[in-house]
Design a protein around this motif. Structure first.
Motif, short mmCIF file in Angstrom:
data_model
loop_
_atom_site.label_atom_id
_atom_site.label_comp_id
_atom_site.label_asym_id
_atom_site.label_seq_id
_atom_site.Cartn_x
_atom_site.Cartn_y
_atom_site.Cartn_z
N GLU A 48 8.02 40.70 69.65
CA GLU A 48 8.42 41.06 68.29
C GLU A 48 9.71 40.34 67.93
OE1 GLU A 48 6.67 42.62 66.24
OE2 GLU A 48 5.29 43.92 67.34
N ARG A 49 9.58 39.33 67.07
CA ARG A 49 10.72 38.52 66.65
C ARG A 49 11.12 38.90 65.23
NH1 ARG A 49 6.49 35.18 68.89
NH2 ARG A 49 6.99 34.61 71.05
N ASP A 50 12.14 38.24 64.70
CA ASP A 50 12.79 38.73 63.48
C ASP A 50 11.97 38.58 62.20
OD1 ASP A 50 15.08 40.11 64.01
OD2 ASP A 50 16.43 38.65 63.11
N SER A 70 5.18 36.21 64.59
CA SER A 70 6.59 36.35 64.23
C SER A 70 7.42 35.31 64.98
CB SER A 70 7.10 37.77 64.53
OG SER A 70 7.07 38.02 65.92
N ARG A 71 8.56 34.99 64.39
CA ARG A 71 9.53 34.12 65.06
C ARG A 71 10.91 34.43 64.47
NH1 ARG A 71 7.85 28.24 62.71
NH2 ARG A 71 6.14 28.68 64.12
N THR A 72 11.94 33.97 65.15
CA THR A 72 13.30 34.22 64.68
C THR A 72 13.94 32.92 64.23
OG1 THR A 72 13.57 36.07 66.22
CG2 THR A 72 15.58 35.11 65.30
N PRO A 73 14.19 32.75 62.94
CA PRO A 73 14.93 31.58 62.49
C PRO A 73 16.33 31.56 63.08
CG PRO A 73 13.80 32.64 60.65
CD PRO A 73 13.72 33.59 61.81
N GLU A 74 16.76 30.43 63.53
CA GLU A 74 18.10 30.30 64.08
C GLU A 74 19.16 30.72 63.07
OE1 GLU A 74 21.85 28.27 63.91
OE2 GLU A 74 20.11 27.55 62.81
N SER A 75 18.92 30.43 61.78
CA SER A 75 19.89 30.80 60.74
C SER A 75 20.03 32.32 60.63
CB SER A 75 19.48 30.22 59.39
OG SER A 75 18.18 30.66 59.02
N TRP A 76 18.92 33.06 60.82
CA TRP A 76 18.98 34.53 60.79
C TRP A 76 19.78 35.04 61.99
CZ3 TRP A 76 14.01 37.49 59.06
CH2 TRP A 76 13.53 36.93 57.87
#
Length: 267
Positions: A256-258, A205-211
């Motif tokens: 746990e990322r977005d 998992s990862r978190t997009p900066e846009s999200w």
């Protein structure tokens, strides 16, 4: 607690038609397709989840891009010689793909995939699975159209994400009503897959900066119902670079990322 009824196929079609606002869409090869190395470096920083970066396609494989949207990924894989077909509900998107010479099938039934059994070696769905009303039957459909040994890739908002707990009701990148109908963890998707003969091969998992930026704007401007399209100081280039850097650093310590990405193999 009362629950709103699940939208019908007709209602969902109207939602998506309204979301595209009837705008004309032109399929074109952007910088990310023309400069793969630049794209991968940028996505490493931005956190964007892009199948061009991680979907592995064996030579001679037949591929399905389900929910192909504006055809960014579909056109890229087609251009490099992959035998690929898309599936889409939006008439606007289908017309744009037809004009560009891409193969796209119309989705008429949200619970059925319009292809024959065991027709694909690779299937990928980027931010699609959370839109379906019947996840168990739809996962079975994904298993049905895969050949034995074939690979399924899913990317969905991660219900176990740290940011869901931080932003709570302002976690709009995950809730995104009325389009997102269900929310998943790696464990719940693994259970669904196992019921359909699909074994987990990889999870990350990862978190997009846009999200993250969208959630932050929702938390700051709580009464603004058009925050997705509204430009604010958070959208300024300098602010975005700062957010990217902070996110990538902080998430070195976050499990746990977005955006949850999982791959499955059909037994």
């Amino acid at each position: 607690m009362s629950m709103d009824p699940m939208p019908t196929d007709a209602e969902l079609s109207q939602y998506y038609a309204a979301y595209t606002k009837g705008e004309q869409v032109e399929v074109r090869a952007g910088l990310g397709s023309r400069r793969p190395l630049v794209r991968r470096i940028y996505h490493w920083l931005s956190g964007d989840v892009d199948p061009r970066d991680f979907v592995r396609i064996p030579r001679g494989a037949k591929v399905l891009d389900y929910g192909s949207g504006g055809a960014t990924y579909l056109s890229y894989f087609d251009a490099i010689g992959v035998d690929i077909v898309g599936a889409e509900i939006s008439d606007t998107m289908i017309a744009a793909c037809d004009k560009a010479g891409l193969k796209v099938h119309r989705v008429h039934n949200f619970d059925a995939i319009p292809f024959d059994d065991a027709g694909f070696d690779v299937v990928y769905l980027m931010q699609v699975f959370e839109h379906v009303r019947s996840p168990q039957s739809f996962m079975a459909e994904l298993g049905r159209v895969l050949r034995p040994g074939g690979t399924l890739y899913l990317a969905v908002p991660n219900a176990a994400s740290l940011w869901r707990r931080v932003f709570q009701s302002n976690w709009v990148s995950g809730w995104f009503a009325p389009f997102h109908l269900a929310h998943y963890t790696a464990e719940s998707l693994a259970d669904l897959g196992a019921q359909c003969g699909l074994t987990v091969a990889n999870t990350w998992s990862r978190t997009p900066e846009s999200w993250f930026r969208l959630n932050l704007k929702a938390a700051i401007y709580r009464s603004d119902n058009e925050i997705e399209s509204r430009r604010t100081f958070v959208d300024a280039p300098v602010a975005r670079v700062m957010l990217m850097t902070l996110l990538r650093t902080f998430e070195l310590f976050v499990r746990e990322r977005d955006c949850l990405v999982m791959s499955f193999v059909k037994s």
